[in-house]
Design a protein around this motif. Structure first.
Motif, PDB file in Angstrom:
ATOM      1  N   LEU A 337      42.437   1.745 -21.416  1.00  0.00           N
ATOM      2  CA  LEU A 337      41.408   1.204 -20.536  1.00  0.00           C
ATOM      3  C   LEU A 337      40.049   1.834 -20.836  1.00  0.00           C
ATOM      4  O   LEU A 337      39.023   1.142 -20.863  1.00  0.00           O
ATOM      5  N   VAL A 357      37.612   4.818 -15.365  1.00  0.00           N
ATOM      6  CA  VAL A 357      38.663   3.798 -15.282  1.00  0.00           C
ATOM      7  C   VAL A 357      39.845   4.258 -14.440  1.00  0.00           C
ATOM      8  O   VAL A 357      40.738   3.454 -14.135  1.00  0.00           O
ATOM      9  N   GLU A 363      37.993  -2.348  -9.362  1.00  0.00           N
ATOM     10  CA  GLU A 363      39.115  -3.283  -9.281  1.00  0.00           C
ATOM     11  C   GLU A 363      40.406  -2.555  -9.626  1.00  0.00           C
ATOM     12  O   GLU A 363      40.529  -1.905 -10.663  1.00  0.00           O
ATOM     13  N   GLU A 364      41.392  -2.622  -8.738  1.00  0.00           N
ATOM     14  CA  GLU A 364      42.646  -1.894  -8.962  1.00  0.00           C
ATOM     15  C   GLU A 364      43.444  -2.504 -10.110  1.00  0.00           C
ATOM     16  O   GLU A 364      43.655  -3.711 -10.182  1.00  0.00           O
ATOM     17  N   VAL A 365      43.883  -1.629 -11.011  1.00  0.00           N
ATOM     18  CA  VAL A 365      44.722  -2.023 -12.149  1.00  0.00           C
ATOM     19  C   VAL A 365      46.009  -1.215 -12.083  1.00  0.00           C
ATOM     20  O   VAL A 365      45.978   0.011 -11.905  1.00  0.00           O
ATOM     21  N   THR A 369      49.443  -5.085 -14.325  1.00  0.00           N
ATOM     22  CA  THR A 369      48.216  -5.861 -14.568  1.00  0.00           C
ATOM     23  C   THR A 369      47.343  -5.201 -15.632  1.00  0.00           C
ATOM     24  O   THR A 369      46.129  -5.398 -15.661  1.00  0.00           O
ATOM     25  N   LEU A 370      47.976  -4.421 -16.509  1.00  0.00           N
ATOM     26  CA  LEU A 370      47.224  -3.685 -17.521  1.00  0.00           C
ATOM     27  C   LEU A 370      46.456  -4.620 -18.445  1.00  0.00           C
ATOM     28  O   LEU A 370      45.310  -4.337 -18.818  1.00  0.00           O
ATOM     29  N   GLU A 372      45.169  -7.608 -17.842  1.00  0.00           N
ATOM     30  CA  GLU A 372      43.966  -8.076 -17.150  1.00  0.00           C
ATOM     31  C   GLU A 372      42.956  -6.946 -16.999  1.00  0.00           C
ATOM     32  O   GLU A 372      41.744  -7.161 -17.084  1.00  0.00           O
ATOM     33  N   GLY A 373      43.449  -5.727 -16.769  1.00  0.00           N
ATOM     34  CA  GLY A 373      42.572  -4.580 -16.633  1.00  0.00           C
ATOM     35  C   GLY A 373      41.773  -4.306 -17.891  1.00  0.00           C
ATOM     36  O   GLY A 373      40.580  -3.967 -17.815  1.00  0.00           O
ATOM     37  N   ALA A 377      37.740  -4.257 -18.000  1.00  0.00           N
ATOM     38  CA  ALA A 377      37.019  -3.079 -18.476  1.00  0.00           C
ATOM     39  C   ALA A 377      36.091  -3.427 -19.626  1.00  0.00           C
ATOM     40  O   ALA A 377      34.955  -2.948 -19.707  1.00  0.00           O
ATOM     41  N   VAL A 383      36.898  -0.547 -12.931  1.00  0.00           N
ATOM     42  CA  VAL A 383      38.328  -0.623 -12.654  1.00  0.00           C
ATOM     43  C   VAL A 383      38.839   0.751 -12.234  1.00  0.00           C
ATOM     44  O   VAL A 383      38.252   1.779 -12.560  1.00  0.00           O
ATOM     45  N   TYR A 385      42.590   2.610 -12.379  1.00  0.00           N
ATOM     46  CA  TYR A 385      44.001   2.545 -12.759  1.00  0.00           C
ATOM     47  C   TYR A 385      44.840   3.388 -11.808  1.00  0.00           C
ATOM     48  O   TYR A 385      44.587   4.579 -11.621  1.00  0.00           O
TER      49      TYR A 385
END
Length: 426
Positions: A337, A357, A363-365, A369-370, A372-373, A377, A383, A385
């Motif tokens: 990330l 990150v 935004e929660e990752v 959902t890696l 999309e994360g 990023a 984000v 994590y």
């Protein structure tokens, strides 16, 4: 070539001896077969996912930590399988074996440096992590994120913001051990036996300080060397004055012989506490004794992504994840990330994004959902994590701000039983 391979089959088939060959395959387009890269990866600046994320893995698959290191390595490379086909990023991983040895670890780290890998999941042993950080990562401007090194010495490294870990410092585990000794074993006296390196020395000292704070007394403090043919004299020294509990800090390679000597020569009713380095489900079978009087503490994977991680690990490797495997997944995920956010395969740029990150806000990752994360990023979206092992909230030293531990025991048939769960904050 960028990695698009089935790790389940390849890693299982290669074993420890084949890791170097695997590393050669996962180098850049002009890889020379020894794990180095000479220009195959795209390193464009700015956002976007049409580029290659380069990442190194530096963990022990041979040596004193081989029994634990191979599953930890599997956790570190699992993000490749999770991301395969789910993102436009190409992934270029190089996997190297430290052999649980500082010199071998530095040589393997230099291979990653020469290959241009900006960030690395590893090492595992604290003494190897310290040597690699001081002599390779920091001078070369590479990010190191250990999933298993717990020595408090790592906190004080002059690392230029390059060294992180998803495993908690033993400054916390010493307090957990003392709590267990007093509350579970009603101990007021203790002895410690510890492997003579940074991990063993400082964890033993952390336990002693915390135990004394609870009005306990440590009678004997006994160090030992790895890989000895007998530990009888050391055990005899530790058992002088009949302590209520004995704390043993070491690795499976030495632990097997130590416990064989213990059960052959001494009173097996003495309660023994071990730590994460000896949390191996195969230990009773290797020793040839059920270890009924042995319990221990170890960092527990208790993050919000734990269930997803467990499922993916079992699907990929056909077995339950072990100690530090979730931390290894999280170390790799955080580095990827940060790389996506940095927009280039540059250690300094990745380091600047590690806390951004992972720490609260954004935004929660999660592990699920890696993919999309990574896209978010790369686009410049903030984000956060939250991982399989913990929330992965790094403090100013690159350490975790809080951690959860398990109090565990050994069961017949080669399994680990969680007896209790203990939370601590730094």
């Amino acid at each position: 070539m960028p990695s698009r391979i089935n790790r389940r089959d390849v890693i299982r088939g290669l074993g420890a001896a084949g890791i170097a060959g695997l590393a050669g395959c996962t180098g850049g387009g002009d890889g020379d077969g020894d794990g180095t890269t000479s220009g195959g990866a795209t390193t464009t600046s700015g956002g976007g996912s049409a580029r290659t994320l380069m990442h190194g893995v530096l963990l022990p698959t041979t040596g004193g930590l081989a029994d634990l290191g191979a599953p930890i390595r599997d956790g570190a490379v699992l993000p490749e399988a999770v991301l395969d086909g789910a993102t436009d990023f190409e992934l270029d991983f190089s996997v190297q074996d430290t052999q649980t040895d500082p010199n071998a670890g530095q040589s393997a780290a230099q291979t990653l440096r020469n290959g241009g890998y900006p960030a690395v999941t590893g090492a595992a042993s604290s003494e190897v992590t310290i040597a690699v950080a001081e002599n390779v990562f920091v001078p070369s401007g590479m990010v190191g994120c250990s999933p298993a090194s717990t020595s408090p010495d790592i906190t004080g490294l002059e690392d230029n913001g390059l060294i992180y870990r998803t495993a908690p410092t033993d400054a916390l585990q010493g307090q957990v051990l003392a709590q267990v000794a007093v509350e579970e074993h009603q101990a007021s006296t203790a002895a410690t036996m510890y492997v003579n390196n940074s991990y063993g020395q400082l964890l033993a000292e952390s336990f002693k300080t915390a135990f004394q704070d609870r009005d306990g007394q440590v009678y004997q403090e006994v160090s030992f060397q790895k890989g000895q043919s007998s530990y009888t004299s050391r055990i005899s020294q530790a058992l002088n004055d009949n302590p209520d509990v004995v704390v043993v800090i070491g690795y499976p390679e030495s632990g097997v012989q130590l416990f064989r000597d213990f059960y052959s020569e001494f009173d097996t009713d003495v309660p023994i506490l071990v730590t994460d380095g000896l949390r191996s489900a195969s230990l009773p079978a290797d020793v040839g004794n059920p270890l009924d009087n042995v319990t221990g503490t170890a960092p527990l994977a208790a993050g919000p992504g734990r269930e997803f991680f467990d499922e993916q690990y079992q699907n990929e490797y056909g077995e339950e994840p072990g100690v530090f495997t979730a931390q290894a997944f999280d170390a790799t995920a955080a580095c990827l990330l940060a790389n996506a956010a940095a927009g280039e395969n540059d250690g300094a740029a990745v380091a600047q994004e590690m806390r951004n990150v992972a720490n609260p806000s954004g935004e929660e990752v999660t592990p699920s959902t890696l993919a999309e994360g990574l896209e978010l990023a790369a686009e410049g979206t903030d984000v956060q994590y939250v991982g399989a092992s913990s929330a992965v909230d790094f403090d100013e030293n690159g350490d975790l701000a809080a951690a959860t531990y398990e109090y565990f025991g050994f069961q017949e048939g080669g399994s680990i039983e969680k007896l209790d769960e203990i939370s601590f904050s730094a």
